[in-house]
Design an enzyme around this catalytic site. Structure first.
Site, PDB file in Angstrom:
ATOM      1  N   SER B  45       0.805  -1.232   0.000  1.00  0.00           N
ATOM      2  CA  SER B  45       0.000   0.000   0.000  1.00  0.00           C
ATOM      3  C   SER B  45       0.830   1.271   0.000  1.00  0.00           C
ATOM      4  O   SER B  45       0.694   2.120   0.864  1.00  0.00           O
ATOM      5  CB  SER B  45      -0.908   0.023   1.244  1.00  0.00           C
ATOM      6  OG  SER B  45      -1.699  -1.121   1.283  1.00  0.00           O
ATOM      7  N   CYS B  49       3.338   6.939  -7.079  1.00  0.00           N
ATOM      8  CA  CYS B  49       3.295   8.288  -7.664  1.00  0.00           C
ATOM      9  C   CYS B  49       4.104   9.276  -6.853  1.00  0.00           C
ATOM     10  O   CYS B  49       4.439  10.367  -7.338  1.00  0.00           O
ATOM     11  CB  CYS B  49       1.862   8.813  -7.722  1.00  0.00           C
ATOM     12  SG  CYS B  49       0.606   7.551  -7.814  1.00  0.00           S
ATOM     13  N   ASP B 291      -3.095  -1.523 -12.113  1.00  0.00           N
ATOM     14  CA  ASP B 291      -2.241  -1.367 -13.290  1.00  0.00           C
ATOM     15  C   ASP B 291      -2.209  -2.605 -14.188  1.00  0.00           C
ATOM     16  O   ASP B 291      -1.675  -2.534 -15.299  1.00  0.00           O
ATOM     17  CB  ASP B 291      -0.801  -1.043 -12.856  1.00  0.00           C
ATOM     18  CG  ASP B 291      -0.686   0.331 -12.210  1.00  0.00           C
ATOM     19  OD1 ASP B 291      -1.713   1.036 -12.110  1.00  0.00           O
ATOM     20  OD2 ASP B 291       0.423   0.696 -11.811  1.00  0.00           O
ATOM     21  N   TRP B 442     -14.357  35.638 -15.620  1.00  0.00           N
ATOM     22  CA  TRP B 442     -14.650  34.495 -16.495  1.00  0.00           C
ATOM     23  C   TRP B 442     -13.568  33.461 -16.221  1.00  0.00           C
ATOM     24  O   TRP B 442     -12.405  33.655 -16.571  1.00  0.00           O
ATOM     25  CB  TRP B 442     -14.580  34.876 -17.972  1.00  0.00           C
ATOM     26  CG  TRP B 442     -15.682  35.766 -18.452  1.00  0.00           C
ATOM     27  CD1 TRP B 442     -15.629  37.120 -18.567  1.00  0.00           C
ATOM     28  CD2 TRP B 442     -16.980  35.371 -18.906  1.00  0.00           C
ATOM     29  NE1 TRP B 442     -16.815  37.594 -19.056  1.00  0.00           N
ATOM     30  CE2 TRP B 442     -17.670  36.543 -19.279  1.00  0.00           C
ATOM     31  CE3 TRP B 442     -17.630  34.140 -19.040  1.00  0.00           C
ATOM     32  CZ2 TRP B 442     -18.976  36.525 -19.769  1.00  0.00           C
ATOM     33  CZ3 TRP B 442     -18.922  34.123 -19.531  1.00  0.00           C
ATOM     34  CH2 TRP B 442     -19.591  35.305 -19.888  1.00  0.00           C
ATOM     35  N   ARG B 450     -16.559  29.421 -24.393  1.00  0.00           N
ATOM     36  CA  ARG B 450     -17.140  30.451 -25.262  1.00  0.00           C
ATOM     37  C   ARG B 450     -16.497  30.441 -26.640  1.00  0.00           C
ATOM     38  O   ARG B 450     -17.175  30.531 -27.664  1.00  0.00           O
ATOM     39  CB  ARG B 450     -16.965  31.833 -24.628  1.00  0.00           C
ATOM     40  CG  ARG B 450     -18.009  32.151 -23.586  1.00  0.00           C
ATOM     41  CD  ARG B 450     -17.684  33.421 -22.843  1.00  0.00           C
ATOM     42  NE  ARG B 450     -17.592  34.569 -23.727  1.00  0.00           N
ATOM     43  CZ  ARG B 450     -17.171  35.773 -23.334  1.00  0.00           C
ATOM     44  NH1 ARG B 450     -16.817  35.974 -22.083  1.00  0.00           N
ATOM     45  NH2 ARG B 450     -17.124  36.769 -24.185  1.00  0.00           N
TER      46      ARG B 450
END
Lengths: 464, 464
Positions: B45, B49, B291, B442, B450
């Site tokens: 465990s 990464c 994996d 925005w 947009r």
């Protein structure tokens, strides 16, 4: 393309008004569409949301907050009339009465299309002393300027902020940044009434941890002044809080006097009512948007008043497209908001428990603690996520987040899920970005969704 | 609840295997379910990464990466057998042949239910010199430990990283953090082939800006060694790159030899094929995840191999629920990934241009530049967002983001929108969190949406 030139009149030259003007101009040339915009104040297109950061010193200059100056608008063939107040809308005559505040001159001007973008005005309770020097609102750039001038002139080091909503907590931060002792006097049980009280409690604790004195459940009864008539304290029923400066952050109401007098439709919160295209209901050639309208809440199915720059800009964009001959809509909001007090991030979207109850929904609420990054990664910090889901259906109802860096914008995942009508079960499978600097291997939103799934199932096993 | 005690055997005690074990244990007591887990390595465990951050020094200790030790698993009544390799799966006999690597002893053990969580193995091309001292992979904690020991022993200051995918760029960062001169040798036209080349180009430029030498379009032909047999350079067809240490970041392949020998179904990428419940297709009592499996890509409708801890953990959770008598599913992925090189954040979800073409889709692609915060807010930094939408329907197909702080996790908004099947037009109305420290008025995702809407409309006006 029409061969007759049309005339668009805009009342209010801030986010909505000038976004509408700019978008309409993009779609229609000056030969096709004349655009006249009236602004009673001194500024156009500025970020009111940025004022606390200007007062606090994170933003250097007033003009940093101005996205586009009057001159820039005029260069785009928009006839912008500053310091000119619209006094009346004559709907039948398709004209507005304007007053040039400098020249003191009044005149009527006609329109083919009208955009009402009059914004909001701050709540200012009629308390003794409320108009004393040293009492400031922070709604407009002018307000911000006046406050900063007061702060630069004043020796004092004690600030009282009245109200603990977004403006209140942001102004508390600003005054802390300026080195003041800050007291926040708040009518509610906890700060941030846009959160449930249990989440507001976390904000309360964090603000106390920043050295801010939090006074909840307290109603301001008067502003006390010294012999010169200047503010010296804020009084509640039970206590007095010494103050060299008082900042009012009590929220705003739609500025719709003009609209009301013109007989235009207003909602329960005093805002203009519009359709999906931001057209004032029942009026073919009048649009409205921004802080002066009510928005449709996709979660509750009811209209609400939410003064927020991001909505105002979207409204302007939609109005400009429609006025310019295109078609665009603003379907509504799910009630997303994010804020911060120093390094504490606060976010919410959708329904709180009290909203869910008011809507007659049966729901479960779960709260989890997780971290913004993998626990072992530098800067990993706690984040609390509260999630509401409907019983039986498991539909996501709302999310509230309080945490450190990276906490706030995580609410966007929930905002999209709400918009899409997702269940919490569907959310547990969301393919969210993972790497140790960005998230634990289970993103906090996924952790909350898993717990919500379990709660929905457990609730189903109980008698209802 | 069955009264007969069942036996669950798990092959591989990392993210998937032990998540499955833990979840099954939550649902079934030791009296109901015996759990035996085999692990040929030394750790359980752990976060693979996290290895680049441990090598780079951001994470202090190897054990920081271990979420749960063998002892902690054993305390939860999981019979965990470390340093024990499974050599064979006898599907008909419902048993596995295990070898205790310490004792050198082999034995068969039976199962009622089997979980295959054998993970992946790194690609290691058979080049001259590939096994020379100083050449390192970074797949396992043991690999990380070996690399760190080499770095601590070695005087050298020149590192060559082979490969410019996630592991490659993260290891380039790690070696920069350790003060090395870093060269990245990359087969592709630009780094990060999970992005389109135009976005990969931005990563290239940023890495060059960090002082990393980027060599693209280059195939490593051999590893050159000194008289002691130790690595001294990496050779491509055209050049030699001096190296005191070489790090291989060439990606991984599913570790499925056992499964293949047992006749279990493998996909085109060599991974096990499962159903929605993570059950190996066609086998009632065998599950697989992490994996070593292929995942269903919701965007392309095809199976892919994606080695990612967050999927592995979800698989384990789903398997554990199903093994434990509940029901859970893993519907698939949209291909979200996020990474960083120093302060450059890189994210992607959905289809790239080449994926869209391969799928026979007609699409538009737009790219915008915006900022992570309001432009006037301190720390506002550029972010580039590329968005793909299907022609005619306007359906969102994919998003790629390269930018600074706050850029990466914005991809989650797109990941949810993809999962919900939203159009870019719907996305323009998304109620995303706005306040100046968090976003321009925005949000960059809205700006991209947009522009994508405009591109979809413009494409519709052209002959197809």
């Amino acid at each position: 393309m029409s061969s007759t030139k049309e005339r668009l009149v805009i009342i209010g030259a801030d986010a909505t008004g000038m976004s509408a003007a700019s978008q309409a101009r993009r779609l229609r040339s000056p030969e096709e569409l004349e655009i006249v915009a009236f602004e009673r104040g001194d500024f156009t297109s500025y970020s009111a949301c940025g004022i606390p950061y200007w007062v606090g010193g994170a933003v250097d200059e007033r003009d940093d907050l101005v996205a586009r100056t009057p001159e820039e608008h005029r260069e785009r063939a928009i006839d912008l009339r500053m310091r000119t107040e619209v006094l009346r809308i004559d709907v039948r005559g398709r004209r507005v009465l304007a007053r040039d505040l400098e020249a003191g001159k009044e005149y009527w001007t006609t329109y083919d299309k009208l955009v009402i973008a009059t914004g909001a005005r701050p709540l200012r309770p009629s308390l003794p002393g409320i108009d004393a020097p040293g009492v400031h609102g922070v709604q407009t750039l002018g307000d911000g300027q006046a406050l900063i001038e007061t702060l630069e002139r004043t020796e004092g080091r004690r600030a009282v902020v009245v109200g603990a909503g977004y403006i209140g907590v942001e102004m508390a931060e600003a005054m802390i940044q300026r080195g003041y002792d800050v007291t926040v006097v708040n009518r509610g049980k906890e700060p941030m009434s846009t959160l449930d009280a249990d989440m507001g409690r976390l904000v309360h604790e964090a603000m106390t941890g920043l050295g801010i004195e939090m006074v909840n459940d307290a109603e301001v009864t008067k502003i006390l002044t010294d012999d010169d008539g200047r503010v010296r304290a804020v009084a509640t029923e039970n206590a007095e809080y010494p103050a060299d400066v008082v900042i009012l952050g009590l929220g705003v109401r739609p500025e719709t006097e003009l609209a009301r007098e013109a007989g235009l439709p207003l909602g329960d919160h005093g805002g203009l009512l519009t359709d999906l295209a931001m057209r004032v209901r029942g009026y073919e050639d009048i649009w409205a948007g921004g802080d002066c309208v009510e928005v449709f809440d996709l979660m509750s199915g009811r209209e609400r008043h939410i003064a927020l720059g991001t909505h105002a800009n979207k409204h302007g964009q939609v109005i400009g497209s429609n006025v310019g001959g295109g078609y665009a809509t603003f379907p509504g909001v799910v009630g997303t908001a994010v804020s911060k007090v120093c390094d504490l991030e606060i976010a919410r979207t959708g329904l709180r428990e009290k909203d869910a109850r008011a809507a007659g929904l049966r729901y479960v609420a779960v709260t989890i603690e997780s971290t913004n990054r993998a626990g072992y990664y530098p800067g990993a910090a706690l984040m609390t996520v509260k999630m509401l889901a409907e019983r039986r259906t498991g539909k996501l109802l709302g999310v509230q987040i309080v945490g450190r860096e990276g906490a706030g914008k995580r609410v966007d995942v929930a905002a999209v899920a709400l918009t899409a009508g997702m269940t919490v079960e569907q959310m547990t499978a969301l393919d969210l970005g993972y790497a140790p600097p960005f998230s634990p291997v289970w993103d906090p939103i996924l952790v909350a969704a898993r717990k919500a799934v379990a709660a929905v199932r457990a609730a189903d096993e109980q008698p209802s």
